[in-house]
Write a protein that holds these residues in place. Structure first.
Motif, PDB file in Angstrom:
ATOM      1  N   GLY A  40       0.705  -1.148   0.078  1.00  0.00           N
ATOM      2  CA  GLY A  40       0.054   0.019   0.073  1.00  0.00           C
ATOM      3  C   GLY A  40       0.880   1.193  -0.051  1.00  0.00           C
ATOM      4  O   GLY A  40       1.997   1.263  -0.091  1.00  0.00           O
ATOM      5  N   GLN A  41       0.303   2.312   0.254  1.00  0.00           N
ATOM      6  CA  GLN A  41       1.067   3.731   0.198  1.00  0.00           C
ATOM      7  C   GLN A  41       1.632   3.907   1.681  1.00  0.00           C
ATOM      8  O   GLN A  41       1.027   3.830   2.734  1.00  0.00           O
ATOM      9  CB  GLN A  41      -0.065   4.883   0.152  1.00  0.00           C
ATOM     10  N   ASN A  42       2.987   3.642   1.746  1.00  0.00           N
ATOM     11  CA  ASN A  42       3.948   3.912   2.672  1.00  0.00           C
ATOM     12  C   ASN A  42       4.044   2.807   3.681  1.00  0.00           C
ATOM     13  O   ASN A  42       4.200   2.814   4.842  1.00  0.00           O
ATOM     14  CB  ASN A  42       3.702   5.208   3.372  1.00  0.00           C
ATOM     15  N   GLU A  43       3.121   1.507   3.452  1.00  0.00           N
ATOM     16  CA  GLU A  43       3.202   0.416   4.223  1.00  0.00           C
ATOM     17  C   GLU A  43       3.164  -0.760   3.393  1.00  0.00           C
ATOM     18  O   GLU A  43       2.460  -0.811   2.357  1.00  0.00           O
ATOM     19  CB  GLU A  43       2.102   0.511   5.289  1.00  0.00           C
ATOM     20  N   ARG A  44       3.395  -1.909   3.949  1.00  0.00           N
ATOM     21  CA  ARG A  44       3.127  -3.132   3.474  1.00  0.00           C
ATOM     22  C   ARG A  44       2.980  -4.437   4.326  1.00  0.00           C
ATOM     23  O   ARG A  44       3.281  -4.262   5.527  1.00  0.00           O
ATOM     24  CB  ARG A  44       4.695  -3.606   2.668  1.00  0.00           C
ATOM     25  N   LEU A  45       2.304  -5.297   3.887  1.00  0.00           N
ATOM     26  CA  LEU A  45       1.796  -6.554   4.569  1.00  0.00           C
ATOM     27  C   LEU A  45       2.394  -7.764   3.883  1.00  0.00           C
ATOM     28  O   LEU A  45       1.928  -7.820   2.653  1.00  0.00           O
ATOM     29  CB  LEU A  45       0.266  -6.504   4.792  1.00  0.00           C
ATOM     30  N   ALA A  46       2.947  -8.623   4.429  1.00  0.00           N
ATOM     31  CA  ALA A  46       3.353 -10.060   3.786  1.00  0.00           C
ATOM     32  C   ALA A  46       2.755 -11.189   4.721  1.00  0.00           C
ATOM     33  O   ALA A  46       2.941 -11.222   5.909  1.00  0.00           O
ATOM     34  CB  ALA A  46       4.752 -10.009   3.813  1.00  0.00           C
ATOM     35  N   LEU A  47       2.247 -12.033   3.926  1.00  0.00           N
ATOM     36  CA  LEU A  47       1.815 -13.325   4.508  1.00  0.00           C
ATOM     37  C   LEU A  47       2.316 -14.601   4.050  1.00  0.00           C
ATOM     38  O   LEU A  47       2.288 -14.643   2.783  1.00  0.00           O
ATOM     39  CB  LEU A  47      -0.049 -13.330   4.616  1.00  0.00           C
ATOM     40  N   SER A  48       3.038 -15.503   4.790  1.00  0.00           N
ATOM     41  CA  SER A  48       3.889 -16.327   4.299  1.00  0.00           C
ATOM     42  C   SER A  48       3.750 -17.729   4.741  1.00  0.00           C
ATOM     43  O   SER A  48       3.029 -17.816   6.002  1.00  0.00           O
ATOM     44  CB  SER A  48       5.460 -16.093   4.469  1.00  0.00           C
ATOM     45  N   HIS A  49       4.197 -18.721   3.997  1.00  0.00           N
ATOM     46  CA  HIS A  49       4.271 -19.910   4.388  1.00  0.00           C
ATOM     47  C   HIS A  49       5.452 -20.576   3.798  1.00  0.00           C
ATOM     48  O   HIS A  49       5.632 -20.477   2.508  1.00  0.00           O
ATOM     49  CB  HIS A  49       3.079 -20.886   4.118  1.00  0.00           C
ATOM     50  N   LEU A  50       6.353 -21.347   4.613  1.00  0.00           N
ATOM     51  CA  LEU A  50       7.416 -22.091   4.218  1.00  0.00           C
ATOM     52  C   LEU A  50       7.222 -23.271   4.523  1.00  0.00           C
ATOM     53  O   LEU A  50       7.256 -23.656   5.697  1.00  0.00           O
ATOM     54  CB  LEU A  50       8.663 -21.393   5.123  1.00  0.00           C
TER      55      LEU A  50
END
Length: 242
Positions: free
Chosen positions: A198-208
């Motif tokens: 997004g604008q000036n922010e990020r979200l990450a959802l992960s699976h390893l």
């Protein structure tokens, strides 16, 4: 106790599933590979688990239908014609088809759908997946599953709103598009991250994924859950009650 038959038993996933079945309360009904008759396996089984190839799907579905048993399909690389075959067969038998049998990935897809539904299209979505050098299809079935979850969250058509294989002068990113990137190398079992930017922010959802056993355990759980269900097409979220 169930008799579980494995289609694609010589492959990495087939071998992992066999080990999980052997360590469980269930019985291994047997396994087949390319050139073998799925009908012979189906008559000895209560449920089939298919991790073979798209080209074998029609014969595998026919064998399950003839025997009147359920089938869990984890084969990736399926096209529209394969899904049409599954839809038709699901009128007669219970079928679960998924791009990933991991319980963790199933929950991840649920979270991706929720996030996509709450964040506007001014948040860009990019899906990055990494797999071992021997994987033959891209994007992975799991990446597509996560992309579909994001598309469902936004109530859009994934095929009409995806960007793949960027190279050269591609122009600016389309608003609302879902991007895919595939990395291949080494022996990685499967890593997936969904980025919301997004604008000036990020979200990450992960699976390893650290070992294929996680997929095998999920496949066996899905197989046992399918037994005795009415004819129909089922999904991994239903197995978890999501």
């Amino acid at each position: 106790m169930a008799r579980i038959g494995i289609i694609g038993s010589a492959g990495r996933m087939g071998q992992a599933i066999a080990r999980v079945v052997d360590a469980s309360e269930h019985d291994l009904a047997g396994g087949i590979d390319q050139g073998d008759d799925p009908a012979a396996l189906a008559v000895k089984s209560d449920v089939l688990v298919d991790f073979s190839a798209p080209s074998a799907l029609a014969a595998n579905l026919s064998a399950a239908r003839s025997a009147g048993i359920a089938i869990a399909i984890g084969t990736t690389g399926l096209e529209a014609e394969h899904h049409a075959l599954i839809d038709e067969a699901a009128n007669a038998i219970p079928i679960l088809q998924t791009g990933n049998t991991s319980l963790g990935v199933t929950l991840l897809a649920h979270l991706v759908r929720e996030a996509a539904s709450r964040l506007g299209d001014d948040w860009d979505i990019e899906i990055v997946e990494t797999h071992h050098r021997m994987k033959v299809d891209a994007p992975s079935g799991t990446a597509l599953l996560l992309g579909q979850a994001a598309a469902d969250g936004r109530a859009i058509d994934l095929a009409q709103n995806s960007e793949r294989g960027r190279d050269g002068i591609t122009g600016k990113r389309a608003t609302g598009a879902i991007g895919f990137a595939a990395l291949r190398g080494g022996t990685v079992a499967g890593d997936h991250t969904v980025h919301f930017l997004g604008q000036n922010e990020r979200l990450a959802l992960s699976h390893l994924a650290e070992d294929r056993t996680i997929f095998a355990r999920g496949a066996v759980k899905a197989a046992e859950w399918l037994i005795g269900r009415p004819a129909g097409r089922y999904t991994m979220p239903q197995v978890l009650g999501l």
